[in-house]
Design a protein around this motif. Sequence first.
Motif, PDB file in Angstrom:
ATOM      1  N   LEU A  84     -10.198 -10.259  -7.538  1.00 52.83           N
ATOM      2  CA  LEU A  84      -9.090  -9.570  -6.875  1.00 52.83           C
ATOM      3  C   LEU A  84      -8.342  -8.629  -7.805  1.00 52.83           C
ATOM      4  O   LEU A  84      -7.676  -7.703  -7.349  1.00 52.83           O
ATOM      5  N   ILE A  85      -8.426  -8.863  -9.129  1.00 52.53           N
ATOM      6  CA  ILE A  85      -7.744  -7.959 -10.063  1.00 52.53           C
ATOM      7  C   ILE A  85      -8.684  -6.887 -10.588  1.00 52.53           C
ATOM      8  O   ILE A  85      -8.298  -6.103 -11.461  1.00 52.53           O
ATOM      9  N   GLY A  86      -9.915  -6.834 -10.071  1.00 54.37           N
ATOM     10  CA  GLY A  86     -10.816  -5.741 -10.410  1.00 54.37           C
ATOM     11  C   GLY A  86     -11.799  -6.005 -11.524  1.00 54.37           C
ATOM     12  O   GLY A  86     -12.328  -5.059 -12.103  1.00 54.37           O
ATOM     13  N   VAL A  87     -12.080  -7.281 -11.851  1.00 51.13           N
ATOM     14  CA  VAL A  87     -13.030  -7.565 -12.928  1.00 51.13           C
ATOM     15  C   VAL A  87     -14.467  -7.628 -12.409  1.00 51.13           C
ATOM     16  O   VAL A  87     -15.376  -7.972 -13.162  1.00 51.13           O
ATOM     17  N   GLY A  88     -14.683  -7.315 -11.158  1.00 53.55           N
ATOM     18  CA  GLY A  88     -16.029  -7.308 -10.600  1.00 53.55           C
ATOM     19  C   GLY A  88     -16.310  -8.553  -9.787  1.00 53.55           C
ATOM     20  O   GLY A  88     -15.529  -9.502  -9.747  1.00 53.55           O
ATOM     21  N   GLY A  89     -17.458  -8.534  -9.135  1.00 48.53           N
ATOM     22  CA  GLY A  89     -17.840  -9.673  -8.322  1.00 48.53           C
ATOM     23  C   GLY A  89     -17.433  -9.507  -6.872  1.00 48.53           C
ATOM     24  O   GLY A  89     -16.914  -8.478  -6.445  1.00 48.53           O
ATOM     25  N   LEU A 108     -11.462  -3.872 -17.412  1.00 53.08           N
ATOM     26  CA  LEU A 108     -11.850  -4.467 -16.129  1.00 53.08           C
ATOM     27  C   LEU A 108     -13.363  -4.626 -16.076  1.00 53.08           C
ATOM     28  O   LEU A 108     -14.080  -3.824 -15.468  1.00 53.08           O
ATOM     29  N   THR A 109     -13.864  -5.663 -16.719  1.00 50.14           N
ATOM     30  CA  THR A 109     -15.296  -5.945 -16.757  1.00 50.14           C
ATOM     31  C   THR A 109     -15.514  -7.416 -16.418  1.00 50.14           C
ATOM     32  O   THR A 109     -14.589  -8.238 -16.524  1.00 50.14           O
ATOM     33  N   PRO A 110     -16.740  -7.784 -16.021  1.00 45.34           N
ATOM     34  CA  PRO A 110     -17.015  -9.211 -15.775  1.00 45.34           C
ATOM     35  C   PRO A 110     -16.788 -10.087 -16.996  1.00 45.34           C
ATOM     36  O   PRO A 110     -16.516 -11.283 -16.859  1.00 45.34           O
ATOM     37  N   LEU A 111     -16.886  -9.508 -18.212  1.00 49.96           N
ATOM     38  CA  LEU A 111     -16.620 -10.291 -19.414  1.00 49.96           C
ATOM     39  C   LEU A 111     -15.187 -10.815 -19.415  1.00 49.96           C
ATOM     40  O   LEU A 111     -14.926 -11.931 -19.890  1.00 49.96           O
ATOM     41  N   THR A 112     -14.260 -10.028 -18.893  1.00 47.86           N
ATOM     42  CA  THR A 112     -12.873 -10.476 -18.813  1.00 47.86           C
ATOM     43  C   THR A 112     -12.763 -11.742 -17.972  1.00 47.86           C
ATOM     44  O   THR A 112     -12.097 -12.711 -18.359  1.00 47.86           O
ATOM     45  N   GLY A 113     -13.414 -11.744 -16.821  1.00 44.54           N
ATOM     46  CA  GLY A 113     -13.391 -12.941 -15.974  1.00 44.54           C
ATOM     47  C   GLY A 113     -14.056 -14.126 -16.630  1.00 44.54           C
ATOM     48  O   GLY A 113     -13.563 -15.260 -16.537  1.00 44.54           O
ATOM     49  N   ALA A 114     -15.197 -13.891 -17.305  1.00 45.58           N
ATOM     50  CA  ALA A 114     -15.901 -14.993 -17.962  1.00 45.58           C
ATOM     51  C   ALA A 114     -15.042 -15.609 -19.065  1.00 45.58           C
ATOM     52  O   ALA A 114     -14.975 -16.842 -19.207  1.00 45.58           O
ATOM     53  N   GLY A 118     -15.079 -10.886  -5.230  1.00 42.96           N
ATOM     54  CA  GLY A 118     -13.642 -10.741  -4.996  1.00 42.96           C
ATOM     55  C   GLY A 118     -13.193  -9.297  -5.046  1.00 42.96           C
ATOM     56  O   GLY A 118     -12.270  -8.893  -4.331  1.00 42.96           O
ATOM     57  N   ASP A 119     -13.845  -8.491  -5.897  1.00 40.87           N
ATOM     58  CA  ASP A 119     -13.520  -7.066  -5.982  1.00 40.87           C
ATOM     59  C   ASP A 119     -13.845  -6.368  -4.669  1.00 40.87           C
ATOM     60  O   ASP A 119     -13.068  -5.544  -4.174  1.00 40.87           O
ATOM     61  N   MET A 120     -15.010  -6.714  -4.090  1.00 42.39           N
ATOM     62  CA  MET A 120     -15.363  -6.135  -2.785  1.00 42.39           C
ATOM     63  C   MET A 120     -14.379  -6.560  -1.707  1.00 42.39           C
ATOM     64  O   MET A 120     -13.965  -5.753  -0.860  1.00 42.39           O
ATOM     65  N   LEU A 121     -13.989  -7.832  -1.715  1.00 45.05           N
ATOM     66  CA  LEU A 121     -13.041  -8.312  -0.708  1.00 45.05           C
ATOM     67  C   LEU A 121     -11.724  -7.557  -0.786  1.00 45.05           C
ATOM     68  O   LEU A 121     -11.151  -7.170   0.241  1.00 45.05           O
ATOM     69  N   THR A 122     -11.257  -7.311  -1.996  1.00 41.93           N
ATOM     70  CA  THR A 122     -10.000  -6.580  -2.156  1.00 41.93           C
ATOM     71  C   THR A 122     -10.115  -5.158  -1.624  1.00 41.93           C
ATOM     72  O   THR A 122      -9.237  -4.668  -0.905  1.00 41.93           O
ATOM     73  N   SER A 123     -11.206  -4.499  -1.970  1.00 38.36           N
ATOM     74  CA  SER A 123     -11.382  -3.100  -1.562  1.00 38.36           C
ATOM     75  C   SER A 123     -11.433  -2.957  -0.050  1.00 38.36           C
ATOM     76  O   SER A 123     -10.715  -2.136   0.539  1.00 38.36           O
ATOM     77  N   TYR A 124     -12.260  -3.764   0.606  1.00 39.12           N
ATOM     78  CA  TYR A 124     -12.435  -3.607   2.054  1.00 39.12           C
ATOM     79  C   TYR A 124     -11.247  -4.161   2.829  1.00 39.12           C
ATOM     80  O   TYR A 124     -10.987  -3.719   3.955  1.00 39.12           O
ATOM     81  N   THR A 125     -10.500  -5.097   2.245  1.00 42.22           N
ATOM     82  CA  THR A 125      -9.288  -5.558   2.902  1.00 42.22           C
ATOM     83  C   THR A 125      -8.216  -4.477   2.863  1.00 42.22           C
ATOM     84  O   THR A 125      -7.486  -4.271   3.844  1.00 42.22           O
ATOM     85  N   GLN A 126      -8.105  -3.762   1.746  1.00 44.39           N
ATOM     86  CA  GLN A 126      -7.125  -2.683   1.652  1.00 44.39           C
ATOM     87  C   GLN A 126      -7.414  -1.574   2.652  1.00 44.39           C
ATOM     88  O   GLN A 126      -6.496  -0.973   3.213  1.00 44.39           O
ATOM     89  N   TYR A 127      -8.702  -1.300   2.904  1.00 46.87           N
ATOM     90  CA  TYR A 127      -9.066  -0.269   3.872  1.00 46.87           C
ATOM     91  C   TYR A 127      -9.159  -0.821   5.293  1.00 46.87           C
ATOM     92  O   TYR A 127      -9.557  -0.090   6.204  1.00 46.87           O
ATOM     93  N   ARG A 128      -8.833  -2.112   5.452  1.00 52.71           N
ATOM     94  CA  ARG A 128      -8.784  -2.763   6.764  1.00 52.71           C
ATOM     95  C   ARG A 128     -10.115  -2.656   7.505  1.00 52.71           C
ATOM     96  O   ARG A 128     -10.142  -2.514   8.735  1.00 52.71           O
TER      97      ARG A 128
END
Length: 274
Positions: free
Chosen positions: A220-225, A141-147, A227-237
């Motif tokens: 959203l799948i945890g590779v950073g950026g 789960l690194t930004p390289l995966t997304g790139a 979208g990772d923040m959006l997923t985290s804070y959405t889960q914690y509402r």
Amino acid sequence: MTALAPARPAALVVPPRRRRPLRTLSWVVVSVIVIVGFWSADIAWSRLGELPAEIARYLGLMFGSPNWSKLPEALWQTWRSVEMAWIGTVLGILIATPLSLISARGFGPAPVRAVLRFVFSLVRAVPELVFAIIILSVTGLTPLTGALALAIGGVGTLGKWGYEAVENVAPGPIEAARAAGGSTAQVLRWGVWPQASPTFLSFWLYRFEINVRASAVLGLIGVGGIGDMLTSYTQYREWSTVGMLLIVVVVVTVAIDAVSGRIRRRIMEGPRVR
């Protein structure tokens, strides 16, 4: 002398309308599929009336009082998403450009063209998110995966756009380069590239715009950026933070699209004469 009465025009004969039973049958089948799809979907249609009020409530939670204390972190994560998109675009360009030239008619063997065009179609059929899920088993789960996922996805679109651009150039310079004894590489360099390069540059910028938006989804799948923040804070509402993140995403995406669109118009239309 008596004037001759004007001849009466012959009655127009309307040809009979052609019957097309196959087309009618196709429309019937499509209509049945659509109707069955709506009725078989597990949708609580009774809750549609509550949807506008729920949307208004969540919009109020997100944008009524955004949490600006997380803005520095949001900007940093947005920058990581833009970096991911940029690296993915550059890698996609380096891979797709030579392949698209070989895929054009007249510049590559027919079997090679067929294989490459099939690969481009296959890559376009798979979302970048699927590529990222496959790649993360190797890179983590690194930004390289997304790139890398964005690069692979870009090969499909850039490859198709590239060979179509090459096939649409004027044939005159190509014939002149071949008549002068130029090799295939020389014909591409001097007969094709001067004509096709503005289109290629425009496609590259447009693909970067697409990758900027896709990088937020890959987060959203945890590779950073971002979208990772959006997923985290959405889960914690934490809706106030989610609202701030959405504002950042929209502003940055619109700004990049505006700048890229202006550059693309300048490349395709040339400088304006004042």
